[in-house]
Design a protein around this motif. Structure first.
Motif, PDB file in Angstrom:
ATOM      1  N   MET A  74       0.816  -1.174   0.000  1.00  0.00           N
ATOM      2  CA  MET A  74       0.000   0.000   0.000  1.00  0.00           C
ATOM      3  C   MET A  74       0.873   1.257   0.000  1.00  0.00           C
ATOM      4  N   LYS A  75       1.888   1.295   0.864  1.00  0.00           N
ATOM      5  CA  LYS A  75       2.744   2.467   0.949  1.00  0.00           C
ATOM      6  C   LYS A  75       3.547   2.652  -0.329  1.00  0.00           C
ATOM      7  N   ASN A  76       3.994   1.574  -0.938  1.00  0.00           N
ATOM      8  CA  ASN A  76       4.778   1.667  -2.161  1.00  0.00           C
ATOM      9  C   ASN A  76       3.952   2.243  -3.300  1.00  0.00           C
ATOM     10  N   ASP A  77       2.667   1.887  -3.362  1.00  0.00           N
ATOM     11  CA  ASP A  77       1.798   2.422  -4.406  1.00  0.00           C
ATOM     12  C   ASP A  77       1.662   3.938  -4.274  1.00  0.00           C
ATOM     13  N   PHE A  78       1.531   4.414  -3.049  1.00  0.00           N
ATOM     14  CA  PHE A  78       1.384   5.849  -2.808  1.00  0.00           C
ATOM     15  C   PHE A  78       2.655   6.600  -3.206  1.00  0.00           C
ATOM     16  N   LYS A  79       3.807   6.038  -2.866  1.00  0.00           N
ATOM     17  CA  LYS A  79       5.077   6.669  -3.216  1.00  0.00           C
ATOM     18  C   LYS A  79       5.275   6.690  -4.723  1.00  0.00           C
ATOM     19  N   GLU A  80       4.881   5.620  -5.398  1.00  0.00           N
ATOM     20  CA  GLU A  80       5.013   5.569  -6.847  1.00  0.00           C
ATOM     21  C   GLU A  80       4.108   6.595  -7.514  1.00  0.00           C
ATOM     22  N   GLN A  81       2.914   6.799  -6.965  1.00  0.00           N
ATOM     23  CA  GLN A  81       1.999   7.788  -7.530  1.00  0.00           C
ATOM     24  C   GLN A  81       2.563   9.193  -7.351  1.00  0.00           C
ATOM     25  N   GLN A  82       3.171   9.453  -6.201  1.00  0.00           N
ATOM     26  CA  GLN A  82       3.751  10.775  -5.963  1.00  0.00           C
ATOM     27  C   GLN A  82       4.916  11.027  -6.908  1.00  0.00           C
ATOM     28  N   GLN A  83       5.734  10.034  -7.132  1.00  0.00           N
ATOM     29  CA  GLN A  83       6.909  10.213  -7.975  1.00  0.00           C
ATOM     30  C   GLN A  83       6.520  10.293  -9.443  1.00  0.00           C
ATOM     31  N   SER A  84       5.465   9.612  -9.850  1.00  0.00           N
ATOM     32  CA  SER A  84       5.095   9.600 -11.254  1.00  0.00           C
ATOM     33  C   SER A  84       4.394  10.891 -11.663  1.00  0.00           C
ATOM     34  N   GLN A  85       3.746  11.579 -10.730  1.00  0.00           N
ATOM     35  CA  GLN A  85       3.070  12.828 -11.055  1.00  0.00           C
ATOM     36  C   GLN A  85       4.084  13.969 -11.036  1.00  0.00           C
ATOM     37  N   PRO A  86       4.183  14.698 -12.130  1.00  0.00           N
ATOM     38  CA  PRO A  86       5.126  15.823 -12.126  1.00  0.00           C
ATOM     39  C   PRO A  86       4.612  16.937 -11.219  1.00  0.00           C
ATOM     40  N   GLN A  87       5.517  17.526 -10.484  1.00  0.00           N
ATOM     41  CA  GLN A  87       5.160  18.602  -9.572  1.00  0.00           C
ATOM     42  C   GLN A  87       5.058  19.903 -10.368  1.00  0.00           C
ATOM     43  N   LYS A  88       3.886  20.506 -10.372  1.00  0.00           N
ATOM     44  CA  LYS A  88       3.693  21.774 -11.051  1.00  0.00           C
ATOM     45  C   LYS A  88       4.087  22.880 -10.091  1.00  0.00           C
ATOM     46  N   GLN A  89       4.996  23.741 -10.537  1.00  0.00           N
ATOM     47  CA  GLN A  89       5.477  24.806  -9.678  1.00  0.00           C
ATOM     48  C   GLN A  89       4.454  25.941  -9.668  1.00  0.00           C
ATOM     49  N   GLU A  90       4.032  26.310  -8.490  1.00  0.00           N
ATOM     50  CA  GLU A  90       3.076  27.393  -8.311  1.00  0.00           C
ATOM     51  C   GLU A  90       3.832  28.661  -7.929  1.00  0.00           C
ATOM     52  N   PHE A  91       3.524  29.752  -8.621  1.00  0.00           N
ATOM     53  CA  PHE A  91       4.108  31.037  -8.265  1.00  0.00           C
ATOM     54  C   PHE A  91       3.236  31.714  -7.235  1.00  0.00           C
ATOM     55  N   LEU A  92       3.843  32.581  -6.455  1.00  0.00           N
ATOM     56  CA  LEU A  92       3.118  33.267  -5.399  1.00  0.00           C
ATOM     57  C   LEU A  92       2.114  34.269  -5.971  1.00  0.00           C
ATOM     58  N   PHE A  93       2.495  34.950  -7.065  1.00  0.00           N
ATOM     59  CA  PHE A  93       1.641  35.956  -7.676  1.00  0.00           C
ATOM     60  C   PHE A  93       1.336  35.579  -9.121  1.00  0.00           C
ATOM     61  N   ASP A  94       0.403  36.311  -9.704  1.00  0.00           N
ATOM     62  CA  ASP A  94       0.078  36.159 -11.109  1.00  0.00           C
ATOM     63  C   ASP A  94       1.093  36.941 -11.944  1.00  0.00           C
ATOM     64  N   THR A  95       1.080  36.754 -13.259  1.00  0.00           N
ATOM     65  CA  THR A  95       2.057  37.467 -14.094  1.00  0.00           C
ATOM     66  C   THR A  95       1.811  38.966 -14.085  1.00  0.00           C
ATOM     67  N   ILE A  96       0.554  39.401 -13.990  1.00  0.00           N
ATOM     68  CA  ILE A  96       0.277  40.840 -13.961  1.00  0.00           C
ATOM     69  C   ILE A  96       0.862  41.467 -12.698  1.00  0.00           C
ATOM     70  N   ASN A  97       0.863  40.729 -11.595  1.00  0.00           N
ATOM     71  CA  ASN A  97       1.458  41.247 -10.358  1.00  0.00           C
ATOM     72  C   ASN A  97       2.952  41.479 -10.538  1.00  0.00           C
ATOM     73  N   TYR A  98       3.619  40.561 -11.205  1.00  0.00           N
ATOM     74  CA  TYR A  98       5.055  40.711 -11.429  1.00  0.00           C
ATOM     75  C   TYR A  98       5.345  41.875 -12.372  1.00  0.00           C
ATOM     76  N   LYS A  99       4.489  42.064 -13.378  1.00  0.00           N
ATOM     77  CA  LYS A  99       4.692  43.183 -14.302  1.00  0.00           C
ATOM     78  C   LYS A  99       4.533  44.510 -13.569  1.00  0.00           C
ATOM     79  N   ILE A 100       3.498  44.611 -12.741  1.00  0.00           N
ATOM     80  CA  ILE A 100       3.288  45.848 -11.974  1.00  0.00           C
ATOM     81  C   ILE A 100       4.439  46.056 -10.996  1.00  0.00           C
ATOM     82  N   LEU A 101       4.933  44.975 -10.399  1.00  0.00           N
ATOM     83  CA  LEU A 101       6.066  45.073  -9.474  1.00  0.00           C
ATOM     84  C   LEU A 101       7.312  45.599 -10.190  1.00  0.00           C
ATOM     85  N   LEU A 102       7.586  45.107 -11.389  1.00  0.00           N
ATOM     86  CA  LEU A 102       8.750  45.585 -12.143  1.00  0.00           C
ATOM     87  C   LEU A 102       8.597  47.046 -12.544  1.00  0.00           C
ATOM     88  N   ILE A 103       7.375  47.463 -12.870  1.00  0.00           N
ATOM     89  CA  ILE A 103       7.136  48.869 -13.178  1.00  0.00           C
ATOM     90  C   ILE A 103       7.411  49.728 -11.946  1.00  0.00           C
TER      91      ILE A 103
END
Length: 86
Positions: free
Chosen positions: A1-30
């Motif tokens: 059971m534990k091995n299946d869970f670990k395999e599922q975690q490793q097989s799913q690519p981790q999507k990197q979440e940014f803290l802000f949206d792209t418009i926030n970064y553009k306004i920040l750079l301005i």
């Protein structure tokens, strides 16, 4: 059971979440650009000879315009941080 869970975690690519949206970064750079412009406007006005006083230190650009520009830049960056994303 534990091995299946670990395999599922490793097989799913981790999507990197940014803290802000792209418009926030553009306004920040301005905002950072406006702050840099304010400091550029503030520069200069010195004298090569320490015995001679230069009146350019008290010009409108260095006393009023540049600090106001810097404060506006800080306001823009604060707005970019607090702006809600959809």
């Amino acid at each position: 059971m534990k091995n299946d869970f670990k395999e599922q975690q490793q097989s799913q690519p981790q999507k990197q979440e940014f803290l802000f949206d792209t418009i926030n970064y553009k306004i920040l750079l301005i905002g950072i650009g406006v702050i840099a412009l304010g400091f550029i406007l503030m520069s200069g006005g010195g004298s090569d000879n320490p015995n001679v006083f230069n009146e350019d230190v008290f010009s409108f650009r260095r006393i009023r315009l540049a600090p106001t520009t810097v404060l506006i830049g800080f306001g823009i960056t604060i707005y970019s941080i607090f702006k809600k994303t959809k």
